[in-house]
Design a protein around this motif. Structure first.
Motif, mmCIF file in Angstrom:
data_model
loop_
_atom_site.group_PDB
_atom_site.id
_atom_site.type_symbol
_atom_site.label_atom_id
_atom_site.label_comp_id
_atom_site.label_asym_id
_atom_site.label_seq_id
_atom_site.Cartn_x
_atom_site.Cartn_y
_atom_site.Cartn_z
ATOM 1 N N THR A 87 -57.625 -45.766 157.294
ATOM 2 C CA THR A 87 -58.369 -45.363 158.487
ATOM 3 C C THR A 87 -59.545 -44.454 158.122
ATOM 4 N N SER A 88 -59.380 -43.639 157.089
ATOM 5 C CA SER A 88 -60.390 -42.621 156.785
ATOM 6 C C SER A 88 -61.189 -42.901 155.516
ATOM 7 N N LEU A 89 -60.834 -43.948 154.751
ATOM 8 C CA LEU A 89 -61.472 -44.148 153.445
ATOM 9 C C LEU A 89 -61.933 -45.583 153.210
ATOM 10 N N TYR A 90 -63.006 -45.664 152.446
ATOM 11 C CA TYR A 90 -63.576 -46.930 152.001
ATOM 12 C C TYR A 90 -63.203 -47.121 150.534
ATOM 13 N N THR A 108 -75.025 -38.758 151.860
ATOM 14 C CA THR A 108 -74.109 -37.636 152.150
ATOM 15 C C THR A 108 -72.662 -37.986 151.826
ATOM 16 N N GLN A 109 -72.336 -39.285 151.811
ATOM 17 C CA GLN A 109 -70.973 -39.684 151.453
ATOM 18 C C GLN A 109 -70.690 -39.315 149.988
ATOM 19 N N SER A 110 -69.542 -38.748 149.732
ATOM 20 C CA SER A 110 -69.103 -38.507 148.351
ATOM 21 C C SER A 110 -68.472 -39.784 147.813
ATOM 22 N N LEU A 159 -63.380 -49.170 140.467
ATOM 23 C CA LEU A 159 -62.963 -48.972 141.854
ATOM 24 C C LEU A 159 -63.805 -47.838 142.422
ATOM 25 N N ASP A 160 -64.517 -48.106 143.507
ATOM 26 C CA ASP A 160 -65.241 -47.073 144.232
ATOM 27 C C ASP A 160 -64.365 -46.563 145.369
ATOM 28 N N GLY A 161 -64.312 -45.259 145.543
ATOM 29 C CA GLY A 161 -63.692 -44.678 146.741
ATOM 30 C C GLY A 161 -64.737 -43.808 147.409
ATOM 31 N N LEU A 162 -64.991 -44.039 148.672
ATOM 32 C CA LEU A 162 -65.965 -43.199 149.392
ATOM 33 C C LEU A 162 -65.384 -42.735 150.723
ATOM 34 N N ASP A 163 -65.889 -41.587 151.183
ATOM 35 C CA ASP A 163 -65.429 -41.019 152.454
ATOM 36 C C ASP A 163 -66.290 -41.517 153.618
ATOM 37 N N ILE A 164 -66.654 -42.802 153.579
ATOM 38 C CA ILE A 164 -67.569 -43.367 154.584
ATOM 39 C C ILE A 164 -67.036 -43.210 156.021
ATOM 40 N N PRO A 165 -65.776 -43.568 156.294
ATOM 41 C CA PRO A 165 -65.306 -43.409 157.683
ATOM 42 C C PRO A 165 -65.247 -41.940 158.134
ATOM 43 N N ILE A 166 -65.030 -41.028 157.203
ATOM 44 C CA ILE A 166 -65.007 -39.596 157.564
ATOM 45 C C ILE A 166 -66.420 -39.154 157.941
ATOM 46 N N THR A 249 -63.245 -23.705 142.023
ATOM 47 C CA THR A 249 -62.471 -23.280 143.205
ATOM 48 C C THR A 249 -60.966 -23.386 143.014
ATOM 49 N N GLY A 250 -60.531 -24.210 142.077
ATOM 50 C CA GLY A 250 -59.098 -24.516 141.946
ATOM 51 C C GLY A 250 -58.645 -25.559 142.954
ATOM 52 N N GLY A 251 -59.556 -26.006 143.818
ATOM 53 C CA GLY A 251 -59.218 -27.029 144.822
ATOM 54 C C GLY A 251 -59.415 -28.429 144.273
ATOM 55 N N TYR A 252 -59.268 -29.410 145.143
ATOM 56 C CA TYR A 252 -59.480 -30.795 144.733
ATOM 57 C C TYR A 252 -60.905 -30.990 144.211
ATOM 58 N N ALA A 253 -61.065 -31.967 143.319
ATOM 59 C CA ALA A 253 -62.353 -32.174 142.653
ATOM 60 C C ALA A 253 -63.457 -32.586 143.631
ATOM 61 N N ILE A 254 -63.075 -33.303 144.688
ATOM 62 C CA ILE A 254 -64.022 -33.732 145.728
ATOM 63 C C ILE A 254 -63.508 -33.135 147.047
ATOM 64 N N PRO A 255 -64.388 -32.546 147.862
ATOM 65 C CA PRO A 255 -63.872 -31.823 149.040
ATOM 66 C C PRO A 255 -63.186 -32.714 150.077
ATOM 67 N N THR A 256 -63.537 -34.019 150.103
ATOM 68 C CA THR A 256 -62.952 -34.907 151.112
ATOM 69 C C THR A 256 -61.847 -35.810 150.568
ATOM 70 N N MET A 257 -61.827 -36.028 149.240
ATOM 71 C CA MET A 257 -60.873 -36.990 148.683
ATOM 72 C C MET A 257 -60.066 -36.353 147.562
#
Ligand code: 1HN
Length: 346
Positions: A87-90, A108-110, A159-166, A249-257
């Motif tokens: 639902t949220s990812l391409y 703007t999509q990561s 494999l490409d993963g993008l946050d297009i639907p977000i 930051t210690g967070g995930y490598a990409i802010p949305t994925m």
């Protein structure tokens, strides 16, 4: 009033509401606010040996330059026509042949790249080239200029993963071509890994939303997992599963994925797991199967499969296996939505 009369009166009232751009909540409330996730996303698997021919066939029909990006979208069978794997990812499989370039642009999509087949093609991000090899995880941050090329003598598929639907949810899409096929390079090969990916950081580094480490080579990931598989306890659901991190930051490598790599030892038979982040898996090494409520998928090297939100699953590995995965967990955790459950067998 009889039931039919009152129903008719309501329908007539709803019709009179429409010209005023009004609608009755009580007719739709239970589908808006469900007791549990009710996703149209379905479990699905793309067996690489079944689709590889068609991925490579695209290379005979259109050039990377003409296509801008020559990609076959992995479209979820429950979300047909929506260019989504969840639902949220391409997600898609991108082919680049020897000698080709995919011209520089930014949006703007990561994006994440996970190399499925081939060695030696490159992506350039913000003035730095990165050579790619099977199993490498490579990042294109939001609004970063990027172009791809292949100076090797073999085709590459990733494999490409993008946050297009977000991005679409927020109506926040911007995109630009650079106007040149290839962006000018301002940093040498390996610069970002030396600066940010060697367990060191520049002393005055600032926090960045996306990891400045553009590439996480499989060789190093694999070595870490192999040692941990021998020396630490396995998670009953995930085997040895690690997340890729942004060192600033210690967070995930990409802010949305959120992105992960896990090792399942040979003979691993996992406990049942579910979480609210629909997850896309890409098999690097090994073979096994995944048990889902209505089906079992056998998976092997280079296959891609997807598990919807809140769908219980169990991983079984015949051989020692490594699985890359990504999901929107990074967003869900920030918003306080993310949940999981675990069930031991028997
Ligand atoms: C994109 O820019 C790439 O840069 C891949 O490789 C897939 C899908 C939709 C929109 C932009 C790339 C994409 C994309």
């Amino acid at each position: 009033m009889t039931r039919n009369n009152s129903e008719r009166a309501r329908q007539e009232y709803y019709e009179r509401l429409r010209p005023n751009d009004l609608a009755p909540l009580w007719e739709v409330m239970s589908s808006l606010v469900t007791p549990e996730p009710a996703s149209a996303c379905r479990p699905a698997i793309w067996h690489y040996e079944q689709i590889r021919g068609q991925v490579h066939e695209a290379g005979t029909l259109i050039t990377a330059k003409e296509a801008e990006r020559r990609v076959l979208i992995l479209e979820n069978p429950g979300l047909v026509g929506q260019s989504r794997i969840t639902t949220s990812l391409y997600a898609g499989l991108q082919l680049i042949l020897p000698g080709e370039v995919a011209p520089a642009h930014r949006h703007t999509q990561s994006a994440l790249r996970f190399v499925v087949e081939g060695n030696g093609a490159y992506t350039a991000v913000e003035g730095e080239k990165t050579l790619m090899h099977e199993g490498d995880f490579v990042i294109t941050p939001s609004w970063a200029w990027h172009d791809h090329g292949n100076d090797s003598d073999e085709p590459m598929v990733w494999l490409d993963g993008l946050d297009i639907p977000i991005t679409a949810l927020f109506d926040a899409s911007f995109a630009q071509p650079l106007g040149e096929d290839v962006q000018p390079l301002s940093r040498p090969l390996g610069d970002s890994n030396a600066r940010y990916g060697a367990g060191l950081l520049p002393v005055d580094v600032e926090q960045r939303p996306t990891s400045p480490v553009f590439s996480y080579p499989y060789e190093r990931t694999r070595e870490a997992l192999a040692l941990l598989a021998r020396t630490s306890e396995w998670d009953p659901c995930h085997g040895v599963r690690m997340k890729y991190v942004n060192p600033t930051t210690g967070g995930y490598a990409i802010p949305t994925m959120a992105t992960f790599m896990q090792l399942l030892p040979a003979g691993f038979s996992g406990d049942t797991y579910r979480s609210t982040d629909a997850t896309v898996f890409s098999v690097v090494e090994g073979a096994g199967h995944i048990e889902l409520p209505e089906e079992t998928f056998r998976w092997g090297k280079r296959d891609t499969f997807v598990v919807p939100s809140w769908c219980p699953y169990r991983l079984v590995a015949e051989d020692e296996s490594t699985l890359f995965s990504f999901s929107d967990r990074a967003v869900q955790e920030k918003l306080g939505f993310w949940r999981e459950t675990r069930e031991a067998e028997g």
